[in-house]
Design a protein around this motif. Structure first.
Motif, PDB file in Angstrom:
ATOM      1  N   GLY A  23      71.201  33.529  67.850  1.00 52.09           N
ATOM      2  CA  GLY A  23      70.604  33.396  66.521  1.00 52.09           C
ATOM      3  C   GLY A  23      71.469  32.674  65.520  1.00 52.09           C
ATOM      4  O   GLY A  23      71.200  32.748  64.311  1.00 52.09           O
ATOM      5  N   SER A  25      71.653  29.608  64.662  1.00 51.20           N
ATOM      6  CA  SER A  25      70.958  28.588  63.871  1.00 51.20           C
ATOM      7  C   SER A  25      70.260  29.178  62.651  1.00 51.20           C
ATOM      8  O   SER A  25      69.935  28.458  61.712  1.00 51.20           O
ATOM      9  N   PHE A  26      70.026  30.498  62.669  1.00 50.14           N
ATOM     10  CA  PHE A  26      69.451  31.149  61.490  1.00 50.14           C
ATOM     11  C   PHE A  26      70.381  31.021  60.284  1.00 50.14           C
ATOM     12  O   PHE A  26      69.928  31.066  59.140  1.00 50.14           O
ATOM     13  N   ASN A  43      68.496  20.382  60.458  1.00 48.85           N
ATOM     14  CA  ASN A  43      68.275  20.937  61.793  1.00 48.85           C
ATOM     15  C   ASN A  43      69.017  20.126  62.857  1.00 48.85           C
ATOM     16  O   ASN A  43      69.612  20.689  63.783  1.00 48.85           O
ATOM     17  N   VAL A 103      59.108  25.344  59.453  1.00 53.58           N
ATOM     18  CA  VAL A 103      60.336  26.103  59.700  1.00 53.58           C
ATOM     19  C   VAL A 103      60.159  27.623  59.618  1.00 53.58           C
ATOM     20  O   VAL A 103      60.627  28.345  60.506  1.00 53.58           O
ATOM     21  N   LEU A 107      61.113  30.130  62.654  1.00 49.75           N
ATOM     22  CA  LEU A 107      62.062  31.231  62.483  1.00 49.75           C
ATOM     23  C   LEU A 107      61.424  32.566  62.853  1.00 49.75           C
ATOM     24  O   LEU A 107      62.070  33.438  63.450  1.00 49.75           O
ATOM     25  N   THR A 111      62.713  35.048  65.656  1.00 49.95           N
ATOM     26  CA  THR A 111      63.041  36.436  65.325  1.00 49.95           C
ATOM     27  C   THR A 111      62.339  37.404  66.267  1.00 49.95           C
ATOM     28  O   THR A 111      62.941  38.365  66.770  1.00 49.95           O
ATOM     29  N   GLY A 151      65.639  27.908  68.298  1.00 51.53           N
ATOM     30  CA  GLY A 151      66.014  29.288  68.011  1.00 51.53           C
ATOM     31  C   GLY A 151      65.538  30.253  69.082  1.00 51.53           C
ATOM     32  O   GLY A 151      64.347  30.310  69.393  1.00 51.53           O
ATOM     33  N   THR A 236      68.487  37.964  60.658  1.00 58.85           N
ATOM     34  CA  THR A 236      67.482  36.946  60.977  1.00 58.85           C
ATOM     35  C   THR A 236      66.152  37.233  60.283  1.00 58.85           C
ATOM     36  O   THR A 236      65.472  36.309  59.834  1.00 58.85           O
ATOM     37  N   THR A 240      64.328  34.733  57.614  1.00 63.66           N
ATOM     38  CA  THR A 240      62.944  34.311  57.857  1.00 63.66           C
ATOM     39  C   THR A 240      62.079  34.574  56.638  1.00 63.66           C
ATOM     40  O   THR A 240      61.292  33.712  56.207  1.00 63.66           O
TER      41      THR A 240
END
Length: 252
Positions: A23, A25-26, A43, A103, A107, A111, A151, A236, A240
């Motif tokens: 996770g 990239s969160f 990104n 996005v 996400l 999640t 993700g 996360t 989100t």
């Protein structure tokens, strides 16, 4: 300078997260956007910054590589490479405004995969078995997702492979890290050629992620697994929700 401190800290946290539960990239994506990088380039830059850590993990797991059920690893690598370049090109063709809208949903998918992916995979594993061709088709789709966003894609891969391979999920970590790196390899190449990477922020974040990955591995040996898992899911989920709020405000 403040922006560089922000992305360095995000890289540090993301590297630790990837070493512990995934996770990362969160954290890196919103940090780069907050630093003023447009969302598509953010990104792309996030993927490049986290790539060396993933590659190092793949190398560390190399002794456990092997086929997934009846599917040869070489076939999975090739199909993932093709999917990865397709996903990366799709990202580069996506307008930033469209990506801003997409996005939060990406996400949310990631999640949910982090929260329920392994349990869902085990539940499906008890009820279904899929063939070699179905695995390759799904693997291509996951390669596209990995090149586009990525993700929790590793958890998604293992959930699918569990329908074909009866091994314990932890034994699939080696092919998981290799195939996630395969999708990211094509994405990194495409992003660099397209000049979609903001290098000052990316290099600083890459250094932070490398240090964070080492530190996260040390923490992971001592911290309770449930604390790591629930802490990751809480973070996360909050990010989100923040992106959904941001998209709602932008649409007004």
């Amino acid at each position: 300078m403040n922006d560089l401190f922000l992305v360095a800290g995000a890289g540090l946290v993301a590297g630790g997260m990837n070493a512990l539960a995934g996770g990362g990239s969160f954290v890196t994506l919103p940090a780069l956007i907050a630093a003023g990088v447009p969302s598509v380039q953010a990104n792309a830059s996030s993927t490049v910054a986290l790539y060396p850590g993933g590659l190092a993990s793949a190398w560390a797991y190399r002794d456990g590589l092997g086929p997934i059920g009846s599917v040869r690893l070489r076939a999975l690598v090739v199909i993932t490479l093709i999917g990865g370049i397709a996903g990366a090109l799709l990202l580069l063709l996506t307008p930033s405004k469209t990506f801003d809208f997409v996005v939060p949903w990406l996400l949310l998918i990631a999640t949910l995969a982090l929260a329920f992916g392994r349990r869902f995979g085990e539940w499906m594993r008890q009820r279904w078995h899929i063939g070699q061709m179905a695995v390759l088709v799904i693997q291509f789709a996951l390669g596209v997702y990995g090149g586009y966003f990525g993700g929790a894609v590793g958890i998604m891969m293992m959930a699918v492979w569990g329908l074909l391979d009866s091994r314990e999920l932890k034994l699939l970590n080696a092919p998981r890290t290799l195939l996630v790196s395969a999708a990211n390899t094509m994405a990194v190449v495409a992003f660099v050629i397209a000049h979609a990477v903001h290098w000052p922020e990316t290099i600083v974040m890459l250094i932070g992620a490398t240090l964070g990955g080492y530190g996260g591995a040390q923490v992971g040996r001592r911290a309770p697994a449930n604390v790591i898992r629930y802490g990751t899911l809480l973070l996360t989920a909050c990010i989100t929700i923040a992106f959904f709020v941001r998209a709602y405000r932008s649409a007004r």
